[in-house]
Write an enzyme that holds these catalytic residues in place. Structure first.
Site, PDB file in Angstrom:
ATOM      1  CG  ASP A 111      -7.371   3.466  -0.928  1.00  0.00           C
ATOM      2  OD1 ASP A 111      -7.821   2.324  -0.850  1.00  0.00           O
ATOM      3  OD2 ASP A 111      -7.512   4.290   0.002  1.00  0.00           O
TER       4      ASP A 111
ATOM      5  CE  LYS B 101      -4.386   1.136   0.135  1.00  0.00           C
ATOM      6  NZ  LYS B 101      -5.563   0.371  -0.327  1.00  0.00           N
TER       7      LYS B 101
HETATM    8  P1  NDP Z   1     -12.868   8.114  -3.170  1.00  0.00           P
HETATM    9  O1  NDP Z   1     -11.774   9.082  -2.991  1.00  0.00           O
HETATM   10  O2  NDP Z   1     -13.407   7.870  -4.536  1.00  0.00           O
HETATM   11  O3  NDP Z   1     -14.100   8.484  -2.232  1.00  0.00           O
HETATM   12  C1  NDP Z   1     -13.965   8.584  -0.859  1.00  0.00           C
HETATM   13  C2  NDP Z   1     -15.289   8.981  -0.273  1.00  0.00           C
HETATM   14  O4  NDP Z   1     -15.236   8.857   1.140  1.00  0.00           O
HETATM   15  C3  NDP Z   1     -15.659  10.417  -0.561  1.00  0.00           C
HETATM   16  O5  NDP Z   1     -17.049  10.555  -0.610  1.00  0.00           O
HETATM   17  C4  NDP Z   1     -15.072  11.139   0.646  1.00  0.00           C
HETATM   18  O6  NDP Z   1     -15.668  12.393   0.930  1.00  0.00           O
HETATM   19  C5  NDP Z   1     -15.384  10.154   1.748  1.00  0.00           C
HETATM   20  N1  NDP Z   1     -14.404  10.305   2.818  1.00  0.00           N
HETATM   21  C6  NDP Z   1     -13.066  10.182   2.726  1.00  0.00           C
HETATM   22  N2  NDP Z   1     -12.478  10.440   3.896  1.00  0.00           N
HETATM   23  C7  NDP Z   1     -13.469  10.743   4.741  1.00  0.00           C
HETATM   24  C8  NDP Z   1     -13.503  11.089   6.095  1.00  0.00           C
HETATM   25  N3  NDP Z   1     -12.371  11.200   6.829  1.00  0.00           N
HETATM   26  N4  NDP Z   1     -14.712  11.295   6.654  1.00  0.00           N
HETATM   27  C9  NDP Z   1     -15.839  11.180   5.908  1.00  0.00           C
HETATM   28  N5  NDP Z   1     -15.878  10.860   4.611  1.00  0.00           N
HETATM   29  C10 NDP Z   1     -14.708  10.641   4.038  1.00  0.00           C
HETATM   30  O7  NDP Z   1     -12.320   6.754  -2.528  1.00  0.00           O
HETATM   31  P2  NDP Z   1     -12.838   5.266  -2.757  1.00  0.00           P
HETATM   32  O8  NDP Z   1     -14.290   5.238  -2.990  1.00  0.00           O
HETATM   33  O9  NDP Z   1     -11.930   4.629  -3.741  1.00  0.00           O
HETATM   34  O10 NDP Z   1     -12.480   4.613  -1.342  1.00  0.00           O
HETATM   35  C11 NDP Z   1     -13.431   4.560  -0.279  1.00  0.00           C
HETATM   36  C12 NDP Z   1     -13.030   3.456   0.694  1.00  0.00           C
HETATM   37  O11 NDP Z   1     -13.006   2.203   0.016  1.00  0.00           O
HETATM   38  C13 NDP Z   1     -11.637   3.606   1.324  1.00  0.00           C
HETATM   39  O12 NDP Z   1     -11.671   3.079   2.630  1.00  0.00           O
HETATM   40  C14 NDP Z   1     -10.768   2.708   0.442  1.00  0.00           C
HETATM   41  O13 NDP Z   1      -9.615   2.281   1.121  1.00  0.00           O
HETATM   42  C15 NDP Z   1     -11.737   1.569   0.183  1.00  0.00           C
HETATM   43  N6  NDP Z   1     -11.456   0.743  -0.971  1.00  0.00           N
HETATM   44  C16 NDP Z   1     -11.282   1.273  -2.216  1.00  0.00           C
HETATM   45  C17 NDP Z   1     -11.035   0.454  -3.294  1.00  0.00           C
HETATM   46  C18 NDP Z   1     -10.915   0.973  -4.675  1.00  0.00           C
HETATM   47  O14 NDP Z   1     -10.760   0.170  -5.598  1.00  0.00           O
HETATM   48  N7  NDP Z   1     -11.003   2.272  -4.913  1.00  0.00           N
HETATM   49  C19 NDP Z   1     -10.898  -1.000  -3.133  1.00  0.00           C
HETATM   50  C20 NDP Z   1     -11.173  -1.475  -1.789  1.00  0.00           C
HETATM   51  C21 NDP Z   1     -11.422  -0.618  -0.762  1.00  0.00           C
HETATM   52  P3  NDP Z   1     -14.886  13.762   0.572  1.00  0.00           P
HETATM   53  O15 NDP Z   1     -14.948  13.859  -0.911  1.00  0.00           O
HETATM   54  O16 NDP Z   1     -15.637  14.804   1.282  1.00  0.00           O
HETATM   55  O17 NDP Z   1     -13.482  13.587   1.083  1.00  0.00           O
HETATM   56  O1  2IT Z   2      -8.022  -1.327  -0.770  1.00  0.00           O
HETATM   57  C1  2IT Z   2      -7.935  -1.846  -1.894  1.00  0.00           C
HETATM   58  O2  2IT Z   2      -8.065  -3.060  -2.066  1.00  0.00           O
HETATM   59  C2  2IT Z   2      -7.687  -0.968  -3.044  1.00  0.00           C
HETATM   60  N1  2IT Z   2      -7.610   0.242  -2.873  1.00  0.00           N
HETATM   61  C3  2IT Z   2      -7.489  -1.557  -4.410  1.00  0.00           C
HETATM   62  C4  2IT Z   2      -6.068  -1.987  -4.619  1.00  0.00           C
HETATM   63  C5  2IT Z   2      -5.713  -2.421  -6.008  1.00  0.00           C
HETATM   64  O3  2IT Z   2      -4.536  -2.746  -6.186  1.00  0.00           O
HETATM   65  O4  2IT Z   2      -6.553  -2.459  -6.910  1.00  0.00           O
END
Ligand code: NDP
Ligand code: 2IT
Length: 448
Positions: free
Chosen positions: A168, A128
């Site tokens: 992420d 990561k």
């Molecule tokens: P994005 O940046 O696309 O979206 C994040 C969202 O979460 C936004 O709506 C953001 O709001 C909100 N957010 C972030 N930080 C905070 C906070 N401290 N308090 C409240 N809201 C918050 O990220 P992702 O959708 O990609 O990721 C979301 C989650 O999913 C994370 O935990 C990530 O690790 C996990 N994840 C992502 C994967 C991926 O493929 N992208 C895979 C597996 C897990 P704002 O815009 O206001 O910051």
């Molecule tokens: O938390 C996660 O699994 C991710 N942000 C996706 C990682 C990846 O390599 O696609």
């Protein structure tokens, strides 16, 4: 030494060595507590020091990221890449750009990634990275300059057979494009398998954008089905409105559910008619606007300031898809009081350890992050396969593979829970199933 004594001893050492790293220690504690019966059954893992080794990253890279903003001012951020475990394949895991990123956060995410990646059944190790850079309010040019400076150091440490980053929080298609372009320029190599989540015109995979959200819903549907129910007709609350949240909404709605609340870090919206996803996509993916603007576009909806209150909205299924620690004990108790049937984690470690205990003792179905959100990284691994073959699969082919992977993750986690006499405890089952493959690989490869 029995399993309990071994786990307690190593946990004590890990706490001492990583003093103050709250998120990392929470992630390690959660996994290790599930593993006690595994060590009782497999003393060879104690003999080859698997826990001592698996809790220490193979390599940690911290670096300076200097860049110049649009006013000509010099800014400095900190870059991180944790190469945690390569027992079953090249390090694999996302990059997070968010002001809260620090050593503990990157380490907890990297540690979780080891077991998540193992659960996918694909040959990927755990890693990561990220930066405390805040992309909010930055121009495209600033984002590009930052990504180029970040890659100017990171490129020395990655490669399609070494370490393969992806997105992420704060890192999506735009950032991966800039990162890839600069990697190619300074490395002189056109190896698309070095990053995943790329655009479709330069080696990206169909469905990668949707994969985490879709996968979360496929996994949760499987968990609901095993308990005689489904998404159909259910009210769903989804926190966040980023990549994971948006595509969880899309698939849950397709399966007949109604999504009635979503959020960002400023607050949450409630729309009892079902949140209009086209409006959210336009606000979030195109305009990069705040979610509160939804209420100016859709009548009969409301915005409430503060993101924690979202768990007070009565629902059948809760899908936390924003960030770590977003459901504490109090929020969990409110969800239970309001009759929640299932909580399934799209975000990484959104529920505190205490919140998980509340769900488990109330008999709420609980889909743990490392199983429920593994669809994103699984699809990344499918992107790597397509890049190696220099071929692209169709949307239907990738979606079918993603669905199979999520169904298998549920089955393997559920079977492992049963085998270790914790039937129905998908959290313990996922930890055990994910761990066993990595532990066997580490044991077979000797003390390295
Ligand atoms: P994005 O940046 O696309 O979206 C994040 C969202 O979460 C936004 O709506 C953001 O709001 C909100 N957010 C972030 N930080 C905070 C906070 N401290 N308090 C409240 N809201 C918050 O990220 P992702 O959708 O990609 O990721 C979301 C989650 O999913 C994370 O935990 C990530 O690790 C996990 N994840 C992502 C994967 C991926 O493929 N992208 C895979 C597996 C897990 P704002 O815009 O206001 O910051
Ligand atoms: O938390 C996660 O699994 C991710 N942000 C996706 C990682 C990846 O390599 O696609």
């Amino acid at each position: 030494m029995n399993g309990k004594q071994y786990v307690e001893k190593v946990l004590e050492e890990v706490k001492k060595r990583n003093n103050g790293e709250v998120e990392f220690l929470d992630a390690v504690t959660e996994v290790m507590e599930s593993l006690v019966p595994v060590f009782d059954k497999n003393p060879k893992f104690i003999e080859s020091g698997i826990l001592e080794r698996i809790t220490e990253p193979e390599r940690q890279i911290f670096f300076r990221v200097p860049w110049v903003d649009d006013n000509g001012d010099v800014k400095v951020n900190r870059g991180f890449r944790i190469q945690f475990n390569s027992a079953i394949g090249p390090y694999k895991g996302g990059l997070r750009f968010h002001p809260t990123v620090n050593q503990s956060i990157v380490k907890f995410l990297g540690f979780e990634q080891i077991f998540k990646n193992s659960l996918t059944g694909l040959p990927i190790g755990g890693g990561k990275g990220g930066s405390d850079f805040d992309p909010k309010g930055k121009s495209d040019n600033e984002i590009m300059r930052f990504c180029q400076s970040f890659m100017a150091e990171l490129y020395k440490h990655i490669g399609s057979d070494i370490d393969v980053p992806a997105g992420d929080i704060g890192v999506g298609g735009r950032e991966i494009g800039y990162l890839y372009g600069y990697y190619k320029k300074i490395s002189g190599q056109n190896t698309p398998g070095v990053l995943t989540g790329k655009g479709l015109t330069f080696g990206g995979s169909l469905i990668r954008t949707e994969a985490t959200g879709y996968g979360l819903v496929y996994f949760t549907e499987e968990m609901l089905k095993a308990n005689g129910t489904s998404f159909s007709g259910k009210d769903v609350v989804i926190s966040g409105s980023g990549n994971v949240a948006i595509y969880a909404h899309e698939k849950a709605t397709e399966l007949g559910a109604k999504v009635i609340a979503m959020s960002d870090s400023s607050g949450y919206i409630v729309d009892l008619n079902g949140i209009n996803l086209d409006v959210i996509k336009d606000l979030k993916e195109v305009k990069r606007a705040r979610i509160k603007e939804y209420v100016n576009i859709v009548k009969d909806s409301k915005f409430v300031e503060g993101h924690r209150g979202i768990w007070e909205v009565k629902c059948d299924i809760a899908l936390p898809c924003a960030t770590q620690g977003e459901i504490n004990k109090d929020s969990a108790e409110i969800l239970v009081k309001n009759g929640v049937v299932a909580v399934s984690e799209g975000a990484n470690m959104p529920s505190s350890l205490e919140a998980i205990k509340v769900f488990q003792s109330a008999g709420v179905l609980f889909g743990p992050a490392k199983a429920a959100n593994a669809g994103g990284v699984a699809c990344s691994a499918l992107e790597m396969s397509q890049n190696s073959m220099r071929l692209s699969w169709t949307r239907e082919e990738v979606d079918e593979k993603l669905k199979d992977i999520m169904v298998n993750i549920y089955k393997n986690s559920s079977d492992a829970a049963k085998e270790y006499e914790m039937e129905g405890n998908i959290l313990a089952g996922a930890n055990i199933a994910g761990f066993l493959k990595v532990a066997e690989a580490m044991h077979a490869q000797g003390i390295v």
